[in-house]
Write a protein that holds these residues in place. Structure first.
Motif, PDB file in Angstrom:
ATOM      1  N   ALA A  38       5.859  -4.181  -0.139  1.00  0.00           N
ATOM      2  CA  ALA A  38       5.228  -5.502  -0.081  1.00  0.00           C
ATOM      3  C   ALA A  38       6.107  -6.510  -0.814  1.00  0.00           C
ATOM      4  O   ALA A  38       6.887  -6.146  -1.693  1.00  0.00           O
ATOM      5  N   PRO A  39       5.971  -7.789  -0.475  1.00  0.00           N
ATOM      6  CA  PRO A  39       6.735  -8.813  -1.193  1.00  0.00           C
ATOM      7  C   PRO A  39       6.423  -8.782  -2.689  1.00  0.00           C
ATOM      8  O   PRO A  39       5.272  -8.650  -3.093  1.00  0.00           O
ATOM      9  N   GLN A  40       7.446  -8.913  -3.494  1.00  0.00           N
ATOM     10  CA  GLN A  40       7.283  -8.830  -4.948  1.00  0.00           C
ATOM     11  C   GLN A  40       6.429  -9.954  -5.512  1.00  0.00           C
ATOM     12  O   GLN A  40       5.849  -9.813  -6.590  1.00  0.00           O
ATOM     13  N   ASP A  41       6.300 -11.056  -4.789  1.00  0.00           N
ATOM     14  CA  ASP A  41       5.486 -12.183  -5.259  1.00  0.00           C
ATOM     15  C   ASP A  41       4.033 -11.800  -5.517  1.00  0.00           C
ATOM     16  O   ASP A  41       3.392 -12.380  -6.387  1.00  0.00           O
ATOM     17  N   ILE A  42       3.520 -10.832  -4.793  1.00  0.00           N
ATOM     18  CA  ILE A  42       2.094 -10.494  -4.953  1.00  0.00           C
ATOM     19  C   ILE A  42       1.807  -9.899  -6.324  1.00  0.00           C
ATOM     20  O   ILE A  42       0.688  -9.999  -6.817  1.00  0.00           O
ATOM     21  N   TYR A  43       2.794  -9.292  -6.945  1.00  0.00           N
ATOM     22  CA  TYR A  43       2.573  -8.592  -8.212  1.00  0.00           C
ATOM     23  C   TYR A  43       2.501  -9.526  -9.416  1.00  0.00           C
ATOM     24  O   TYR A  43       2.200  -9.071 -10.511  1.00  0.00           O
ATOM     25  N   LYS A  44       2.743 -10.813  -9.200  1.00  0.00           N
ATOM     26  CA  LYS A  44       2.566 -11.750 -10.312  1.00  0.00           C
ATOM     27  C   LYS A  44       1.088 -11.972 -10.598  1.00  0.00           C
ATOM     28  O   LYS A  44       0.728 -12.543 -11.620  1.00  0.00           O
ATOM     29  N   HIS A  45       0.243 -11.512  -9.692  1.00  0.00           N
ATOM     30  CA  HIS A  45      -1.213 -11.564  -9.873  1.00  0.00           C
ATOM     31  C   HIS A  45      -1.680 -10.191 -10.352  1.00  0.00           C
ATOM     32  O   HIS A  45      -1.574  -9.213  -9.614  1.00  0.00           O
ATOM     33  N   GLU A  46      -2.151 -10.132 -11.572  1.00  0.00           N
ATOM     34  CA  GLU A  46      -2.599  -8.857 -12.131  1.00  0.00           C
ATOM     35  C   GLU A  46      -3.677  -8.211 -11.264  1.00  0.00           C
ATOM     36  O   GLU A  46      -3.727  -6.999 -11.118  1.00  0.00           O
ATOM     37  N   ASN A  47      -4.516  -9.024 -10.664  1.00  0.00           N
ATOM     38  CA  ASN A  47      -5.629  -8.531  -9.853  1.00  0.00           C
ATOM     39  C   ASN A  47      -5.346  -8.699  -8.352  1.00  0.00           C
ATOM     40  O   ASN A  47      -6.226  -9.052  -7.584  1.00  0.00           O
ATOM     41  N   TYR A  48      -4.109  -8.393  -7.946  1.00  0.00           N
ATOM     42  CA  TYR A  48      -3.715  -8.595  -6.553  1.00  0.00           C
ATOM     43  C   TYR A  48      -4.570  -7.795  -5.571  1.00  0.00           C
ATOM     44  O   TYR A  48      -4.820  -8.247  -4.455  1.00  0.00           O
ATOM     45  N   VAL A  49      -5.063  -6.643  -5.976  1.00  0.00           N
ATOM     46  CA  VAL A  49      -5.899  -5.836  -5.080  1.00  0.00           C
ATOM     47  C   VAL A  49      -7.205  -6.574  -4.786  1.00  0.00           C
ATOM     48  O   VAL A  49      -7.608  -6.709  -3.624  1.00  0.00           O
ATOM     49  N   ALA A  50      -7.852  -7.069  -5.821  1.00  0.00           N
ATOM     50  CA  ALA A  50      -9.115  -7.792  -5.630  1.00  0.00           C
ATOM     51  C   ALA A  50      -8.906  -9.069  -4.828  1.00  0.00           C
ATOM     52  O   ALA A  50      -9.706  -9.388  -3.943  1.00  0.00           O
ATOM     53  N   ILE A  51      -7.822  -9.782  -5.114  1.00  0.00           N
ATOM     54  CA  ILE A  51      -7.552 -11.023  -4.382  1.00  0.00           C
ATOM     55  C   ILE A  51      -7.376 -10.722  -2.898  1.00  0.00           C
ATOM     56  O   ILE A  51      -7.924 -11.420  -2.045  1.00  0.00           O
ATOM     57  N   CYS A  52      -6.635  -9.701  -2.581  1.00  0.00           N
ATOM     58  CA  CYS A  52      -6.425  -9.330  -1.178  1.00  0.00           C
ATOM     59  C   CYS A  52      -7.733  -8.898  -0.529  1.00  0.00           C
ATOM     60  O   CYS A  52      -8.065  -9.337   0.575  1.00  0.00           O
ATOM     61  N   ASN A  53      -8.476  -8.056  -1.205  1.00  0.00           N
ATOM     62  CA  ASN A  53      -9.737  -7.562  -0.631  1.00  0.00           C
ATOM     63  C   ASN A  53     -10.754  -8.672  -0.398  1.00  0.00           C
ATOM     64  O   ASN A  53     -11.587  -8.572   0.509  1.00  0.00           O
ATOM     65  N   GLU A  54     -10.692  -9.736  -1.194  1.00  0.00           N
ATOM     66  CA  GLU A  54     -11.626 -10.847  -1.064  1.00  0.00           C
ATOM     67  C   GLU A  54     -11.125 -11.945  -0.124  1.00  0.00           C
ATOM     68  O   GLU A  54     -11.860 -12.879   0.181  1.00  0.00           O
ATOM     69  N   CYS A  55      -9.905 -11.830   0.335  1.00  0.00           N
ATOM     70  CA  CYS A  55      -9.321 -12.838   1.216  1.00  0.00           C
ATOM     71  C   CYS A  55     -10.058 -12.868   2.556  1.00  0.00           C
ATOM     72  O   CYS A  55     -10.400 -11.822   3.112  1.00  0.00           O
ATOM     73  N   LYS A  56     -10.280 -14.077   3.079  1.00  0.00           N
ATOM     74  CA  LYS A  56     -10.982 -14.186   4.358  1.00  0.00           C
ATOM     75  C   LYS A  56     -10.157 -13.618   5.506  1.00  0.00           C
ATOM     76  O   LYS A  56     -10.689 -13.353   6.568  1.00  0.00           O
ATOM     77  N   PHE A  57      -8.860 -13.386   5.292  1.00  0.00           N
ATOM     78  CA  PHE A  57      -8.008 -12.800   6.322  1.00  0.00           C
ATOM     79  C   PHE A  57      -7.750 -11.305   6.086  1.00  0.00           C
ATOM     80  O   PHE A  57      -6.920 -10.709   6.762  1.00  0.00           O
ATOM     81  N   HIS A  58      -8.447 -10.714   5.112  1.00  0.00           N
ATOM     82  CA  HIS A  58      -8.206  -9.290   4.800  1.00  0.00           C
ATOM     83  C   HIS A  58      -8.388  -8.437   6.046  1.00  0.00           C
ATOM     84  O   HIS A  58      -9.359  -8.566   6.777  1.00  0.00           O
ATOM     85  N   ARG A  59      -7.424  -7.584   6.263  1.00  0.00           N
ATOM     86  CA  ARG A  59      -7.429  -6.709   7.439  1.00  0.00           C
ATOM     87  C   ARG A  59      -8.406  -5.558   7.219  1.00  0.00           C
ATOM     88  O   ARG A  59      -8.505  -5.012   6.137  1.00  0.00           O
ATOM     89  N   ASN A  60      -9.081  -5.188   8.264  1.00  0.00           N
ATOM     90  CA  ASN A  60     -10.025  -4.064   8.196  1.00  0.00           C
ATOM     91  C   ASN A  60      -9.592  -2.939   9.124  1.00  0.00           C
ATOM     92  O   ASN A  60     -10.419  -2.226   9.665  1.00  0.00           O
ATOM     93  N   ASP A  61      -8.288  -2.781   9.280  1.00  0.00           N
ATOM     94  CA  ASP A  61      -7.793  -1.709  10.146  1.00  0.00           C
ATOM     95  C   ASP A  61      -6.992  -0.697   9.379  1.00  0.00           C
ATOM     96  O   ASP A  61      -6.821  -0.782   8.223  1.00  0.00           O
TER      97      ASP A  61
END
Length: 61
Positions: A38-61
Motif C-alpha cells: 500500500a502507499p506509504q502515505d496511509i501509515y501517517k495515520h495511526e488509526n488507518y484501519v479504522a479510517i479505511c473501514n469507515e470510509c464511504k468508499f470502503h470495499r466490501n469484496d
C-alpha cells in the motif's frame, strides 16, 4: 455498492486514487497482503484501519 473511480481517499489527504490503489489499501487493511504493497502515505495515520473501514468508499469484496 458500485463505486465510480477515482475516489477521494481520506488516508491519502483526500487525493483522488484509482481502483488499483484503493484495492491495495483495502487488502492491507484487511490483513491479507503485506504493508509494503500500500502507499506509504496511509501509515501517517495511526488509526488507518479504522479510517479505511469507515470510509464511504470502503470495499466490501
Amino acid at each position: 455498492m458500485n463505486i465510480e473511480y477515482p475516489v477521494k481517499c481520506p488516508l491519502m489527504d483526500n487525493r483522488e486514487i484509482d481502483m488499483d490503489t484503493c484495492f491495495d489499501i483495502h487488502m492491507v487493511v484487511e490483513g491479507t497482503t503485506p504493508k509494503y504493497t500500500a502507499p506509504q502515505d496511509i501509515y501517517k495515520h495511526e488509526n488507518y484501519v479504522a479510517i479505511c473501514n469507515e470510509c464511504k468508499f470502503h470495499r466490501n469484496d
